[in-house]
Design a protein around this motif. Structure first.
Motif, PDB file in Angstrom:
ATOM      1  N   ALA A 181       9.582  13.916   2.300  1.00 12.58           N
ATOM      2  CA  ALA A 181       9.672  14.873   1.192  1.00 12.58           C
ATOM      3  C   ALA A 181       9.964  14.192  -0.137  1.00 12.58           C
ATOM      4  O   ALA A 181       9.857  14.827  -1.186  1.00 12.58           O
ATOM      5  N   TYR A 182      10.342  12.915  -0.128  1.00 10.95           N
ATOM      6  CA  TYR A 182      10.635  12.214  -1.377  1.00 10.95           C
ATOM      7  C   TYR A 182       9.347  11.920  -2.133  1.00 10.95           C
ATOM      8  O   TYR A 182       8.266  11.785  -1.541  1.00 10.95           O
ATOM      9  N   GLU A 183       9.470  11.803  -3.433  1.00  9.64           N
ATOM     10  CA  GLU A 183       8.320  11.438  -4.242  1.00  9.64           C
ATOM     11  C   GLU A 183       7.888  10.005  -3.913  1.00  9.64           C
ATOM     12  O   GLU A 183       8.709   9.178  -3.498  1.00  9.64           O
ATOM     13  N   PRO A 184       6.600   9.700  -4.104  1.00 13.27           N
ATOM     14  CA  PRO A 184       6.129   8.350  -3.754  1.00 13.27           C
ATOM     15  C   PRO A 184       6.904   7.241  -4.462  1.00 13.27           C
ATOM     16  O   PRO A 184       7.192   6.194  -3.858  1.00 13.27           O
ATOM     17  N   GLY A 185       7.257   7.454  -5.731  1.00  9.99           N
ATOM     18  CA  GLY A 185       8.007   6.411  -6.443  1.00  9.99           C
ATOM     19  C   GLY A 185       9.376   6.175  -5.836  1.00  9.99           C
ATOM     20  O   GLY A 185       9.856   5.028  -5.768  1.00  9.99           O
ATOM     21  N   VAL A 186      10.041   7.243  -5.391  1.00 12.44           N
ATOM     22  CA  VAL A 186      11.351   7.100  -4.758  1.00 12.44           C
ATOM     23  C   VAL A 186      11.220   6.348  -3.443  1.00 12.44           C
ATOM     24  O   VAL A 186      12.023   5.452  -3.132  1.00 12.44           O
ATOM     25  N   ARG A 187      10.225   6.696  -2.647  1.00 10.14           N
ATOM     26  CA  ARG A 187      10.032   6.001  -1.367  1.00 10.14           C
ATOM     27  C   ARG A 187       9.727   4.533  -1.592  1.00 10.14           C
ATOM     28  O   ARG A 187      10.226   3.661  -0.863  1.00 10.14           O
ATOM     29  N   ARG A 188       8.952   4.220  -2.619  1.00  7.77           N
ATOM     30  CA  ARG A 188       8.615   2.840  -2.903  1.00  7.77           C
ATOM     31  C   ARG A 188       9.854   2.054  -3.335  1.00  7.77           C
ATOM     32  O   ARG A 188      10.064   0.906  -2.921  1.00  7.77           O
ATOM     33  N   THR A 189      10.698   2.681  -4.153  1.00  5.52           N
ATOM     34  CA  THR A 189      11.925   2.014  -4.604  1.00  5.52           C
ATOM     35  C   THR A 189      12.878   1.766  -3.435  1.00  5.52           C
ATOM     36  O   THR A 189      13.484   0.692  -3.321  1.00  5.52           O
ATOM     37  N   LEU A 190      13.008   2.760  -2.557  1.00  2.24           N
ATOM     38  CA  LEU A 190      13.872   2.585  -1.387  1.00  2.24           C
ATOM     39  C   LEU A 190      13.355   1.456  -0.503  1.00  2.24           C
ATOM     40  O   LEU A 190      14.143   0.642   0.014  1.00  2.24           O
ATOM     41  N   GLY A 191      12.058   1.371  -0.328  1.00  2.65           N
ATOM     42  CA  GLY A 191      11.504   0.285   0.478  1.00  2.65           C
ATOM     43  C   GLY A 191      11.771  -1.063  -0.133  1.00  2.65           C
ATOM     44  O   GLY A 191      12.088  -2.043   0.575  1.00  2.65           O
ATOM     45  N   GLU A 192      11.675  -1.148  -1.462  1.00  2.00           N
ATOM     46  CA  GLU A 192      11.954  -2.414  -2.130  1.00  2.00           C
ATOM     47  C   GLU A 192      13.416  -2.801  -1.988  1.00  2.00           C
ATOM     48  O   GLU A 192      13.749  -3.981  -1.771  1.00  2.00           O
TER      49      GLU A 192
END
Length: 808
Positions: free
Chosen positions: A731-742
């Motif tokens: 449910a998170y926005e793509p930018g949030v998911r990308r930041t969490l992965g980083e």
């Protein structure tokens, strides 16, 4: 077949003599049929015109000559005692029936409807599988008969045009009809009656083969038509009567039927008391795909064919080019010329006498739309179908509620329109506030002219957004609502009081109270409040109380904007909130997964409602609610999704320190907690609400706790918790998911930064353990510029050199 009548002085020299009534078999809403009817009437000059339609409409025929009557319009009949039982008989400018009415009125010739009366058609039960009368055989009334009628030998429901098109080698009935009727001239040797002779002969062959074609009611209707036809022939003479009806009925009007048999067929028909009026109609409702089988797929195209004096293809493609230009597409005169050439070439290649809608559409797609169906869909919606809305004069009969609604619409300058449009209202303005009340009252009455738009969920209470679209069926809804009162205000008030008396669910009454406030119904509100107090006192289900509270809180909030006295409502809301605070913790214990998910929704609703409720009689509801959330967050017997959500709500409100939030998470994700419970806690804490992902992005400790727990989940339990975790984090926005992965790739830590680190050094790359005040202060000058507060003692950074000196 029609018989020839002796030539009269008014008959065209090219028209042969005829004997007997002039039977003009047409296709409803066919522009070719309409033109042919006009030529035939001019040539025959009958003394009376009989039209397929309900006889109750005879009293309304004169309104067709009114200058303010603009088709498409429809005759609307409804049962007086049951307005929901209604039927429409639509007529467009290109409908043969409308042309016949206008011709008769212009030549001062009597005109009569001869179909089965609406009083009978509304009372008859619908035939099995019937969804509307077939357009080639019938007017667009409601109905059906019961039992297999004598003379219907096949029992099959057929489409005459489809049968004739197939016999002619066509796979598309619409294309065959255009070639056979719409694209032909007056007929052989200028005979205006030739097309009707040919159609009558074809329909006669079909009736011999198929009987009534599965339309059992047709036999009753045709018996009534024959009775009227006999009476007109006796009064005016055989060759002085013209009949305009569906081509399917022509053979039945000339067959060997006796008056005795016809009267016997009509004997004993059920009957209701019916009223009839004219109502506006739309081109969209004439289209078959709209759910109403009125007979044509392209009313806009047919209207163009009827109105174009010459060169219909060139005029149509010019109209298409204008529409595409209005939509900022590059379409030049050269495009129009090339499209005309292509359409005509396609017509020649396909053996058609004139380019039709198929050829012009193919040409538009290839030349003006560059092969794309996206702009072509716009052309189909706006032009091929269209949003034309007819008008009827004020003299047309109407129920009192409809007249009051029309007056209110004119006063508020809120005109009904066929196409959907967005309307933004500022409730601080008197006119917009009155518009809002009107739309809410209509919704309460079940008249869905407007639907609330997306702004209703915003934080601003003084703005509303509505999507408005007027459909012809709403006239039936207005007639139905007329039983509640003669004005919109009186009807909405009576309807609200009735709903309050019959409602059994507490949430229904609270929603009704909100509707009363939005609709401005002060007389209904006390009745609703009494019912609300009674239901609230008897309802002990915490879930019901929690479900009802948000609507009350919104009512108080919106009531303030509308300057409505909501003191009594506030008392009830505060009482419900206190009862929720007392009963919620016990109600949350021992719930299964589905029950916990539902209770979590109630938890969010109550939390929002408590934030909107004012303090009543010094009751500190916010403090009591915070204590309830703290109790829910720390009780092990509460499902994990509720405990996690309670902790998150406390953290967002600043009532739970970050260290305590981390402690709660650590306990929930400890090795002794079953993985499924831990995953549920995570969903409640960081899932299902805005900001969950950003919380993990900016709090390295919480992210580290989640990461450590997830990597330690046993393999046999991982597949059980994976769906829940995917639902949470997807449910998170793509930018949030990308930041969490980083961040996880870098390896965040679970502890705070070392005490020896500088303030700006992060516990994880890019993040600090404490606030860097120096960097935060650097933003203040820019904020002062944006807010117009001046610079004070702050220095304007060099990056603002473009700001004028006087503005720094």
């Amino acid at each position: 077949m029609t018989a020839r009548a002796p030539e009269r002085p008014t008959t065209s020299d090219a028209a042969p003599a005829r004997r007997g009534p002039l039977l003009l078999g047409v296709r409803h809403h066919g522009p070719g049929s309409a033109r042919a009817v006009l030529r035939a009437l001019d040539a025959a000059a009958p003394a009376v015109v009989l039209v397929e339609g309900p006889p109750e409409g005879d009293a309304l025929v004169a309104l067709a000559a009114d200058g303010t009557m603009r088709p498409p319009v429809a005759l609307l009949a409804h049962a007086v005692d049951d307005p929901g039982r209604a039927a429409f008989w639509p007529m467009a400018e290109f409908s043969p029936e409308w042309v016949a009415l206008r011709w008769a009125l212009a030549h001062d010739v009597p005109v009569r409807f001869i179909d089965l009366p609406a009083a009978h058609s509304l009372a008859l039960p619908a035939e099995d599988g019937e969804e509307g009368e077939d357009e080639e055989r019938d007017g667009e009334g409601a109905g059906g008969g019961d039992g297999e009628a004598e003379g219907d030998r096949s029992g099959l429901r057929i489409d005459p045009l489809a049968v004739l098109a197939e016999a002619a080698g066509y796979d598309d009935p619409e294309r065959w009809w255009e070639d056979a009727v719409e694209h032909r001239g007056p007929g052989r040797a200028g005979d205006p009656f030739a097309p009707f002779d040919a159609v009558a002969e074809a329909m006669g062959a079909l009736r011999e083969e198929y009987g009534s074609g599965g339309q059992r009611r047709d036999l009753v209707r045709e018996a009534h038509m024959r009775i009227h036809l006999r009476a007109a022939r006796k009064e005016f003479g055989d060759d002085r009567v013209a009949v305009v009806c569906g081509a399917w009925h022509v053979p039945a009007l000339t067959g060997p039927y006796t008056a005795t048999a016809d009267r016997a067929l009509l004997k004993g028909l059920p009957k209701v008391r019916a009223e009839m009026t004219w109502v506006p109609w739309t081109h969209r409702r004439l289209a078959r795909h709209s759910g109403y089988g009125a007979g044509i797929d392209s009313p806009g195209w047919y209207g163009h064919l009827f109105a174009a004096p010459d060169r219909p293809v060139e005029r149509w493609l010019t109209k298409v080019a204008g529409l595409l230009r209005d939509e900022d597409r590059t379409v030049s005169s050269a495009h129009v010329i090339e499209a005309v050439r292509l359409a005509e070439t396609l017509a020649v290649m396909r053996g058609r006498p004139l380019a039709g809608l198929t050829e012009t559409t193919d040409a538009v797609r290839a030349v003006m739309c560059e092969g794309s169906d996206v702009p072509l869909a716009l052309v189909h919606d706006r032009l091929v179908v269209g949003d034309v809305l007819g008008e009827v004069p004020d003299a047309a009969p109407a129920v009192p509620l409809q007249r009051d609604l029309a007056r209110t619409q004119r006063t508020l300058r809120l005109k009904p329109e066929a196409h959907e449009r967005e309307v933004d209202l500022d409730l601080r303005k008197d006119t917009d506030a009155a518009r809002s009340r009107l739309l809410h009252r209509l919704r309460l009455l079940g008249i869905g002219w407007g639907e609330p738009g997306g702004r209703r969920g915003s934080t601003g209470t003084f703005r509303e957004s509505w999507r408005l679209r007027w459909e012809p069926e709403l006239y039936v809804k207005v007639a139905e609502a007329g039983v509640w009162g003669t004005t919109v205000l009186a009807a909405a008030t009576a309807r609200a009081e009735s709903l309050a008396a019959s409602a059994t669910a507490l949430s229904d009454i609270t929603a009704l109270a909100e509707q009363c406030l939005l609709a401005g119904l002060p007389d209904a509100l006390p009745v609703v409040m009494r019912a609300l107090a009674d239901r609230a006192a008897l309802d002990a289900d915490v879930g019901h109380l929690a479900q009802a509270l948000p609507a009350l809180a919104r009512s108080l909030r919106y009531g303030d904007v509308r300057s409505t006295d909501t003191a009594a409502l506030g008392e009830v809301a505060a009482g419900l909130a206190e009862r929720v605070c007392v009963g919620l913790p016990p109600a949350c214990a021992g719930l299964d997964a589905d029950g916990a998910a539902q209770m979590r929704t109630h938890l969010d609703g109550v939390h929002t409602a408590v934030g909107l409720l004012p303090a009543v009689r010094d009751r500190d509801l916010a403090a009591r609610w915070g204590a309830v959330l703290l109790k829910l967050a720390g009780r092990d017997t509460i499902p994990g999704v509720i405990r996690g959500r309670a902790a998150r709500l406390l953290l967002d409100d600043g009532r739970l320190p970050e260290d305590d939030a981390a402690r709660f998470m650590g306990l929930a994700l400890s090795p002794g907690t079953p993985p499924s419970d831990a995953a549920a806690w995570i969903e409640g804490f960081v899932g299902g609400a805005p900001g969950g992902g950003m919380l993990l992005v900016h709090d390295a400790r919480l992210l580290g706790l989640v990461d450590t727990w997830l990597t330690g989940v046993p393999a046999e339990a991982f597949t059980d918790v994976l769906p829940l975790l995917r639902r949470t984090f997807s449910a998170y926005e793509p930018g949030v998911r990308r930041t969490l992965g980083e961040l996880l790739r870098r390896g965040p830590t679970t502890g705070p930064a070392t005490t020896t680190a500088a303030p700006h050094e992060a516990a994880a790359p890019g993040f600090a353990a404490t606030l860097d005040t120096a960097r935060a202060d650097a933003v203040l000058p820019v904020l002062r510029l944006l807010l117009g507060a001046g610079t004070g003692q702050a220095h304007v950074p060099a990056g603002n050199a473009l700001v004028p000196e006087g503005k720094r």
